[in-house]
Scaffold this motif. Sequence first.
Motif, PDB file in Angstrom:
ATOM      1  N   VAL A 332     -11.904 -28.854  -3.341  1.00 38.25           N
ATOM      2  CA  VAL A 332     -11.724 -28.920  -4.789  1.00 38.25           C
ATOM      3  C   VAL A 332     -11.925 -27.543  -5.411  1.00 38.25           C
ATOM      4  O   VAL A 332     -11.156 -27.111  -6.279  1.00 38.25           O
ATOM      5  N   THR A 333     -12.961 -26.839  -4.959  1.00 43.32           N
ATOM      6  CA  THR A 333     -13.252 -25.501  -5.487  1.00 43.32           C
ATOM      7  C   THR A 333     -12.085 -24.553  -5.242  1.00 43.32           C
ATOM      8  O   THR A 333     -11.705 -23.772  -6.114  1.00 43.32           O
ATOM      9  N   GLU A 334     -11.489 -24.619  -4.058  1.00 43.13           N
ATOM     10  CA  GLU A 334     -10.353 -23.763  -3.727  1.00 43.13           C
ATOM     11  C   GLU A 334      -9.122 -24.138  -4.554  1.00 43.13           C
ATOM     12  O   GLU A 334      -8.371 -23.264  -5.003  1.00 43.13           O
ATOM     13  N   GLN A 335      -8.908 -25.420  -4.749  1.00 40.00           N
ATOM     14  CA  GLN A 335      -7.739 -25.869  -5.507  1.00 40.00           C
ATOM     15  C   GLN A 335      -7.744 -25.343  -6.941  1.00 40.00           C
ATOM     16  O   GLN A 335      -6.714 -24.944  -7.468  1.00 40.00           O
ATOM     17  N   VAL A 336      -8.911 -25.354  -7.582  1.00 42.32           N
ATOM     18  CA  VAL A 336      -8.972 -24.959  -8.997  1.00 42.32           C
ATOM     19  C   VAL A 336      -9.315 -23.486  -9.191  1.00 42.32           C
ATOM     20  O   VAL A 336      -9.386 -23.000 -10.326  1.00 42.32           O
ATOM     21  N   GLY A 337      -9.562 -22.764  -8.098  1.00 40.64           N
ATOM     22  CA  GLY A 337      -9.770 -21.328  -8.216  1.00 40.64           C
ATOM     23  C   GLY A 337     -11.127 -20.906  -8.721  1.00 40.64           C
ATOM     24  O   GLY A 337     -11.252 -19.854  -9.358  1.00 40.64           O
ATOM     25  N   HIS A 338     -12.153 -21.700  -8.427  1.00 38.25           N
ATOM     26  CA  HIS A 338     -13.509 -21.310  -8.801  1.00 38.25           C
ATOM     27  C   HIS A 338     -14.129 -20.449  -7.704  1.00 38.25           C
ATOM     28  O   HIS A 338     -13.845 -20.643  -6.523  1.00 38.25           O
ATOM     29  N   SER A 339     -14.981 -19.526  -8.115  1.00 34.16           N
ATOM     30  CA  SER A 339     -15.665 -18.681  -7.135  1.00 34.16           C
ATOM     31  C   SER A 339     -16.853 -19.402  -6.522  1.00 34.16           C
ATOM     32  O   SER A 339     -17.244 -19.135  -5.382  1.00 34.16           O
ATOM     33  N   TYR A 340     -17.439 -20.326  -7.293  1.00 30.44           N
ATOM     34  CA  TYR A 340     -18.654 -21.005  -6.839  1.00 30.44           C
ATOM     35  C   TYR A 340     -18.523 -22.520  -7.033  1.00 30.44           C
ATOM     36  O   TYR A 340     -17.929 -22.986  -8.016  1.00 30.44           O
ATOM     37  N   ALA A 341     -19.104 -23.254  -6.110  1.00 27.23           N
ATOM     38  CA  ALA A 341     -19.082 -24.716  -6.209  1.00 27.23           C
ATOM     39  C   ALA A 341     -19.848 -25.194  -7.433  1.00 27.23           C
ATOM     40  O   ALA A 341     -19.549 -26.254  -7.986  1.00 27.23           O
ATOM     41  N   SER A 342     -20.838 -24.416  -7.869  1.00 31.46           N
ATOM     42  CA  SER A 342     -21.619 -24.809  -9.040  1.00 31.46           C
ATOM     43  C   SER A 342     -20.746 -24.869 -10.289  1.00 31.46           C
ATOM     44  O   SER A 342     -20.968 -25.692 -11.180  1.00 31.46           O
ATOM     45  N   THR A 343     -19.737 -23.997 -10.362  1.00 34.63           N
ATOM     46  CA  THR A 343     -18.807 -24.038 -11.492  1.00 34.63           C
ATOM     47  C   THR A 343     -17.981 -25.304 -11.452  1.00 34.63           C
ATOM     48  O   THR A 343     -17.752 -25.960 -12.474  1.00 34.63           O
ATOM     49  N   THR A 344     -17.519 -25.679 -10.266  1.00 34.23           N
ATOM     50  CA  THR A 344     -16.752 -26.914 -10.112  1.00 34.23           C
ATOM     51  C   THR A 344     -17.590 -28.120 -10.516  1.00 34.23           C
ATOM     52  O   THR A 344     -17.087 -29.063 -11.136  1.00 34.23           O
ATOM     53  N   ALA A 345     -18.870 -28.085 -10.183  1.00 35.50           N
ATOM     54  CA  ALA A 345     -19.760 -29.205 -10.511  1.00 35.50           C
ATOM     55  C   ALA A 345     -19.853 -29.409 -12.020  1.00 35.50           C
ATOM     56  O   ALA A 345     -19.980 -30.546 -12.497  1.00 35.50           O
ATOM     57  N   ILE A 346     -19.781 -28.312 -12.787  1.00 34.18           N
ATOM     58  CA  ILE A 346     -19.844 -28.419 -14.239  1.00 34.18           C
ATOM     59  C   ILE A 346     -18.656 -29.213 -14.767  1.00 34.18           C
ATOM     60  O   ILE A 346     -18.763 -29.965 -15.735  1.00 34.18           O
ATOM     61  N   TYR A 347     -17.509 -29.077 -14.101  1.00 36.26           N
ATOM     62  CA  TYR A 347     -16.286 -29.749 -14.542  1.00 36.26           C
ATOM     63  C   TYR A 347     -16.280 -31.231 -14.183  1.00 36.26           C
ATOM     64  O   TYR A 347     -15.477 -31.993 -14.711  1.00 36.26           O
ATOM     65  N   THR A 348     -17.161 -31.630 -13.288  1.00 38.83           N
ATOM     66  CA  THR A 348     -17.098 -32.981 -12.734  1.00 38.83           C
ATOM     67  C   THR A 348     -17.859 -33.983 -13.586  1.00 38.83           C
ATOM     68  O   THR A 348     -19.008 -33.743 -13.964  1.00 38.83           O
ATOM     69  N   SER A 349     -17.213 -35.090 -13.887  1.00 38.98           N
ATOM     70  CA  SER A 349     -17.862 -36.164 -14.651  1.00 38.98           C
ATOM     71  C   SER A 349     -17.319 -37.494 -14.149  1.00 38.98           C
ATOM     72  O   SER A 349     -16.443 -38.107 -14.755  1.00 38.98           O
ATOM     73  N   VAL A 350     -17.831 -37.937 -13.004  1.00 35.23           N
ATOM     74  CA  VAL A 350     -17.289 -39.126 -12.363  1.00 35.23           C
ATOM     75  C   VAL A 350     -17.567 -40.365 -13.192  1.00 35.23           C
ATOM     76  O   VAL A 350     -18.530 -40.432 -13.949  1.00 35.23           O
ATOM     77  N   SER A 351     -16.723 -41.361 -13.035  1.00 41.01           N
ATOM     78  CA  SER A 351     -16.828 -42.587 -13.824  1.00 41.01           C
ATOM     79  C   SER A 351     -17.971 -43.470 -13.326  1.00 41.01           C
ATOM     80  O   SER A 351     -18.447 -43.332 -12.195  1.00 41.01           O
ATOM     81  N   ASN A 352     -18.385 -44.394 -14.180  1.00 47.63           N
ATOM     82  CA  ASN A 352     -19.431 -45.340 -13.792  1.00 47.63           C
ATOM     83  C   ASN A 352     -18.975 -46.217 -12.639  1.00 47.63           C
ATOM     84  O   ASN A 352     -19.770 -46.588 -11.773  1.00 47.63           O
ATOM     85  N   ASP A 353     -17.670 -46.543 -12.619  1.00 44.10           N
ATOM     86  CA  ASP A 353     -17.134 -47.363 -11.542  1.00 44.10           C
ATOM     87  C   ASP A 353     -17.274 -46.653 -10.198  1.00 44.10           C
ATOM     88  O   ASP A 353     -17.652 -47.268  -9.194  1.00 44.10           O
ATOM     89  N   PHE A 354     -16.988 -45.355 -10.193  1.00 43.70           N
ATOM     90  CA  PHE A 354     -17.120 -44.576  -8.961  1.00 43.70           C
ATOM     91  C   PHE A 354     -18.581 -44.530  -8.519  1.00 43.70           C
ATOM     92  O   PHE A 354     -18.894 -44.699  -7.334  1.00 43.70           O
ATOM     93  N   LYS A 355     -19.495 -44.321  -9.461  1.00 46.93           N
ATOM     94  CA  LYS A 355     -20.920 -44.253  -9.112  1.00 46.93           C
ATOM     95  C   LYS A 355     -21.425 -45.602  -8.596  1.00 46.93           C
ATOM     96  O   LYS A 355     -22.224 -45.655  -7.646  1.00 46.93           O
ATOM     97  N   ASN A 356     -20.938 -46.675  -9.197  1.00 46.52           N
ATOM     98  CA  ASN A 356     -21.359 -48.001  -8.744  1.00 46.52           C
ATOM     99  C   ASN A 356     -20.869 -48.279  -7.321  1.00 46.52           C
ATOM    100  O   ASN A 356     -21.611 -48.811  -6.486  1.00 46.52           O
ATOM    101  N   LYS A 357     -19.616 -47.901  -7.037  1.00 47.73           N
ATOM    102  CA  LYS A 357     -19.083 -48.102  -5.694  1.00 47.73           C
ATOM    103  C   LYS A 357     -19.828 -47.259  -4.665  1.00 47.73           C
ATOM    104  O   LYS A 357     -20.094 -47.704  -3.543  1.00 47.73           O
TER     105      LYS A 357
END
Length: 372
Positions: A332-357
């Motif tokens: 994912v980090t490579e796809q969006v062109g981030h230098s650090y995984a921590s930056t990608t994590a900021i963009y991530t906001s998974v749904s409640n359905d995903f967290k429940n599963k």
Amino acid sequence: MGGGLVVEIPGAAPLELVSGVVHLDEERAVFEAMLTGWGRQQRSRLLSEDTVTARVRLLRRFTEFAGSFPWQWTPGDVEDFTVSLMTGTQRLAPSTIRGYHLTLRMFGDFLLDARYGWVAQCEERFDAIPSQVCRDFNTVAHLAEYEGRPQRRPFTYDELQHLFDFLDTRVVQVQRSGRKGAWAAMRDAQMVKTCYAYGLRRRELCTLDLPDLRPNPKMRQWDTYGAVHVRFGKAGRGKVPRRRTVLTAPEFDWVVAGMRQWVEEVRPILGRDRVEALWLTERGQRISVKSMDHRFAWLREQAGLDSDLTLHCLRHSYVTHLIEFGYPERFVTEQVGHSYASTTAIYTSVSNDFKNKTLQAALARVYQEEQQ
């Protein structure tokens, strides 16, 4: 190099002030020379013209607010300026104010650097010297990794479906009405879908050219739509734009048909075979980022979606959905062109359905192991 010799480097006072010349408004003349010198020093670091212009504009604004010149500025001027930015209906975000403080701090460091000779010029001409007015006690600290507006969020799956349905319906309606602009409606729809399907920044989207569409040897049936080559990725400070290739993910393979239709059927209608830009205006020119922002804002309003959902939110959606689809963090980090995984994590906001599963899978795994 001793003896107080000033090296003639970009931005140095001797290069900007002509010796022996008497100015009618000496204070203003020296201030303008400082700005010119700092601009030259910034450009020598390969900073973009837009960045340099914005920084110089801020310095003029601060000088007008303070009612004094850099050799007269005080920390109190910074505090008063900050308060003015935080009041009224146009209150600025903390990240923006911190950026202003950083600009003032960098300009102060430039003036105080002995290599440039500005301290000596101020002392000789005004019997005063500049000081660093941005201190830890009067500037915004960078305490959080993300300081953007909390209203900004990824699109939900329902919102995305609603947006795409609206875009497709709009194309059909324009075609049936017989009005001009059906191809433009197709362009708008495909641009929005491409932005999401590849997680592109706005500038990355608008600067795509036809040769940037690349094949994926593993999926020959996608022809030249197996990847997009981003040549104008976000650049680091003082660096050239970063390049990357974004692969078409199978969950987003629906973008291939739309891209093929745009490139092979719709775009040729304009008769601009010699123009390589992927997205064109009615005049056959490359569509600008500003124009696309306006187009998306209008489309979002017509679709009845939340006004806080910007074009960039589609990029957040892309990151979030790749994570939910189970792609490794590094991919994912490579796809969006981030230098650090921590930056990608900021963009991530998974749904409640995903967290429940995810939780259900963990519970099943743990308790099944205990029962064995």
